[in-house]
Design a protein around this motif. Structure first.
Motif, mmCIF file in Angstrom:
data_model
loop_
_atom_site.group_PDB
_atom_site.id
_atom_site.type_symbol
_atom_site.label_atom_id
_atom_site.label_comp_id
_atom_site.label_asym_id
_atom_site.label_seq_id
_atom_site.Cartn_x
_atom_site.Cartn_y
_atom_site.Cartn_z
ATOM 1 N N GLY A 86 0.806 -1.201 0.000
ATOM 2 C CA GLY A 86 0.000 0.000 0.000
ATOM 3 C C GLY A 86 0.838 1.249 0.000
ATOM 4 N N GLU A 87 0.177 2.361 -0.032
ATOM 5 C CA GLU A 87 0.842 3.663 -0.076
ATOM 6 C C GLU A 87 1.541 3.950 1.243
ATOM 7 O OE1 GLU A 87 2.351 6.001 -1.439
ATOM 8 O OE2 GLU A 87 0.908 7.491 -2.166
ATOM 9 N N ASN A 88 2.685 4.596 1.152
ATOM 10 C CA ASN A 88 3.428 5.020 2.332
ATOM 11 C C ASN A 88 3.814 6.483 2.146
ATOM 12 O OD1 ASN A 88 4.902 4.730 4.804
ATOM 13 N ND2 ASN A 88 6.764 4.710 3.586
ATOM 14 N N VAL A 89 3.470 7.309 3.107
ATOM 15 C CA VAL A 89 3.776 8.733 3.023
ATOM 16 C C VAL A 89 4.693 9.100 4.184
ATOM 17 C CG1 VAL A 89 2.832 11.063 3.055
ATOM 18 C CG2 VAL A 89 1.575 9.222 1.912
ATOM 19 N N GLU A 90 5.829 9.655 3.868
ATOM 20 C CA GLU A 90 6.765 10.109 4.890
ATOM 21 C C GLU A 90 6.766 11.633 4.926
ATOM 22 O OE1 GLU A 90 9.879 6.328 4.711
ATOM 23 O OE2 GLU A 90 10.595 8.374 4.441
ATOM 24 N N GLN A 91 6.820 12.177 6.117
ATOM 25 C CA GLN A 91 6.746 13.628 6.288
ATOM 26 C C GLN A 91 7.871 14.090 7.208
ATOM 27 O OE1 GLN A 91 2.833 14.974 7.399
ATOM 28 N NE2 GLN A 91 3.501 17.035 7.916
ATOM 29 N N HIS A 92 8.503 15.198 6.806
ATOM 30 C CA HIS A 92 9.598 15.763 7.591
ATOM 31 C C HIS A 92 9.560 17.293 7.520
ATOM 32 C CE1 HIS A 92 11.511 11.843 7.943
ATOM 33 N NE2 HIS A 92 11.221 11.666 6.675
ATOM 34 N N PRO A 93 9.931 17.993 8.587
ATOM 35 C CA PRO A 93 10.337 17.424 9.883
ATOM 36 C C PRO A 93 9.117 17.128 10.752
ATOM 37 C CG PRO A 93 10.522 19.800 9.942
ATOM 38 C CD PRO A 93 10.036 19.454 8.563
ATOM 39 N N SER A 94 9.317 16.511 11.869
ATOM 40 C CA SER A 94 8.208 16.245 12.777
ATOM 41 C C SER A 94 7.874 17.483 13.610
ATOM 42 C CB SER A 94 8.532 15.059 13.690
ATOM 43 O OG SER A 94 9.723 15.311 14.402
ATOM 44 N N THR A 95 8.875 18.290 13.879
ATOM 45 C CA THR A 95 8.650 19.561 14.559
ATOM 46 C C THR A 95 9.451 20.647 13.847
ATOM 47 O OG1 THR A 95 10.466 19.218 16.114
ATOM 48 C CG2 THR A 95 8.281 18.480 16.810
ATOM 49 N N LEU A 96 8.902 21.851 13.861
ATOM 50 C CA LEU A 96 9.544 22.959 13.170
ATOM 51 C C LEU A 96 9.208 24.246 13.905
ATOM 52 C CD1 LEU A 96 11.091 24.043 10.689
ATOM 53 C CD2 LEU A 96 8.917 24.084 9.460
ATOM 54 N N SER A 97 10.237 24.973 14.288
ATOM 55 C CA SER A 97 10.045 26.282 14.925
ATOM 56 C C SER A 97 10.614 27.350 14.005
ATOM 57 C CB SER A 97 10.747 26.323 16.279
ATOM 58 O OG SER A 97 10.142 25.419 17.183
ATOM 59 N N VAL A 98 9.806 28.347 13.762
ATOM 60 C CA VAL A 98 10.182 29.388 12.820
ATOM 61 C C VAL A 98 9.891 30.759 13.430
ATOM 62 C CG1 VAL A 98 9.641 30.383 10.565
ATOM 63 C CG2 VAL A 98 9.749 27.921 10.818
ATOM 64 N N GLN A 99 10.809 31.693 13.222
ATOM 65 C CA GLN A 99 10.581 33.055 13.689
ATOM 66 C C GLN A 99 9.458 33.697 12.873
ATOM 67 O OE1 GLN A 99 13.033 33.647 16.128
ATOM 68 N NE2 GLN A 99 11.760 35.342 16.846
ATOM 69 N N GLU A 100 8.615 34.426 13.563
ATOM 70 C CA GLU A 100 7.519 35.108 12.874
ATOM 71 C C GLU A 100 8.046 35.940 11.717
ATOM 72 O OE1 GLU A 100 5.175 37.531 15.473
ATOM 73 O OE2 GLU A 100 3.870 38.280 13.873
ATOM 74 N N GLY A 101 7.401 35.782 10.570
ATOM 75 C CA GLY A 101 7.819 36.516 9.387
ATOM 76 C C GLY A 101 8.705 35.713 8.447
ATOM 77 N N ASP A 102 9.341 34.684 8.999
ATOM 78 C CA ASP A 102 10.171 33.824 8.161
ATOM 79 C C ASP A 102 9.296 32.787 7.443
ATOM 80 O OD1 ASP A 102 13.127 33.684 10.334
ATOM 81 O OD2 ASP A 102 12.347 35.238 8.970
ATOM 82 N N SER A 103 9.941 31.987 6.599
ATOM 83 C CA SER A 103 9.225 30.961 5.834
ATOM 84 C C SER A 103 9.369 29.594 6.496
ATOM 85 C CB SER A 103 9.764 30.898 4.409
ATOM 86 O OG SER A 103 9.521 32.105 3.717
#
Lengths: 112, 117
Positions: A1-18
């Motif tokens: 079956g289909e397998n979907v991998e996602q990264h990163p598991s956590t992400l912290s970004v400064q407001e205004g950044d991408s």
């Protein structure tokens, strides 16, 4: 079956950044790739989607890119705001068998 | 358009009792509906595919006798958690595909938080 991998598991970004979240899938028959934003205890909310015949789609600060050959797709959020903080899930969908497979999720935190 | 209504939004039940969750497509006909379960801080896991007028298709590891699914009409699917136990406490969400061919999408119910005490 289909397998979907996602990264990163956590992400912290400064407001205004991408912020960028990446997913890969395994089933070449998948033809629809939605992205969901989920706040605690609520249903996933569709924020953007892309179909397999398109390489890129943009909606204001949110964009998604799809590389069918490499079987990966990415979510891009620009000019991030505190209200963007949530868990984001990618998913792949095969219209033939109507199977929607989710990635494992990314907890995005926007730092004011 | 393409609204899926799910009830109840939360329920607390005693261990050993059964709980029924309803999922209705309000403005479209859903031949197929899907039931997901989500444990805290985890992704949504497909439990079963509910087909109108026929038996549901369960994912591996999901007990069909414990999670009874009925899809009696094109707009209603129900999930009954039988003889519930504390480990069944979770967030249950239904969904359905709307549209066809070129124009289609996937919409979710509002979810049901089940707590078994």
């Amino acid at each position: 079956g289909e397998n979907v991998e996602q990264h990163p598991s956590t992400l912290s970004v400064q407001e205004g950044d991408s912020a960028v979240i990446k997913c890969t899938y395994s089933d070449s028959a998948s033809n629809y790739f939605p992205w969901y934003k989920q706040e605690l205890g609520k249903r996933p909310q569709l924020i953007i989607d892309i179909r397999s015949n398109v390489g890129e789609k943009k909606d204001q600060r949110i964009a998604v890119t799809l590389n069918k050959t490499a079987k990966h797709f990415s979510l891009h959020i620009t000019e991030t705001q505190p209200e963007d903080s949530a868990v984001y899930f990618c998913a792949s969908f095969n219209f033939g068998n109507e199977k929607l497979t989710f990635g494992t999720g990314t907890r995005l935190t926007i730092i004011p | 358009g393409a609204v899926v209504s799910q009830h109840p939004s939360w329920v607390i039940c005693k261990s050993g009792t059964s709980v029924k969750i309803e999922c209705r497509s309000l403005d479209f006909q859903a031949t197929t509906m899907f039931w997901y379960r989500q444990f805290p801080k985890q992704s949504l896991m497909l439990m079963a595919t509910s087909n109108e007028g026929s038996k549901a298709t369960y994912e591996q590891g999901v007990e069909k006798d414990k999670f009874l699914i009925n899809h009696a009409s094109l707009t209603l699917s129900t999930l009954t958690v039988t003889s519930a136990h504390p480990e069944d406490s979770s967030f249950y969400i239904c969904s359905a595909v709307w549209g066809e061919k070129i124009n289609y999408g996937y919409t979710f119910g509002s979810g049901t938080r089940l707590t078994v005490v």
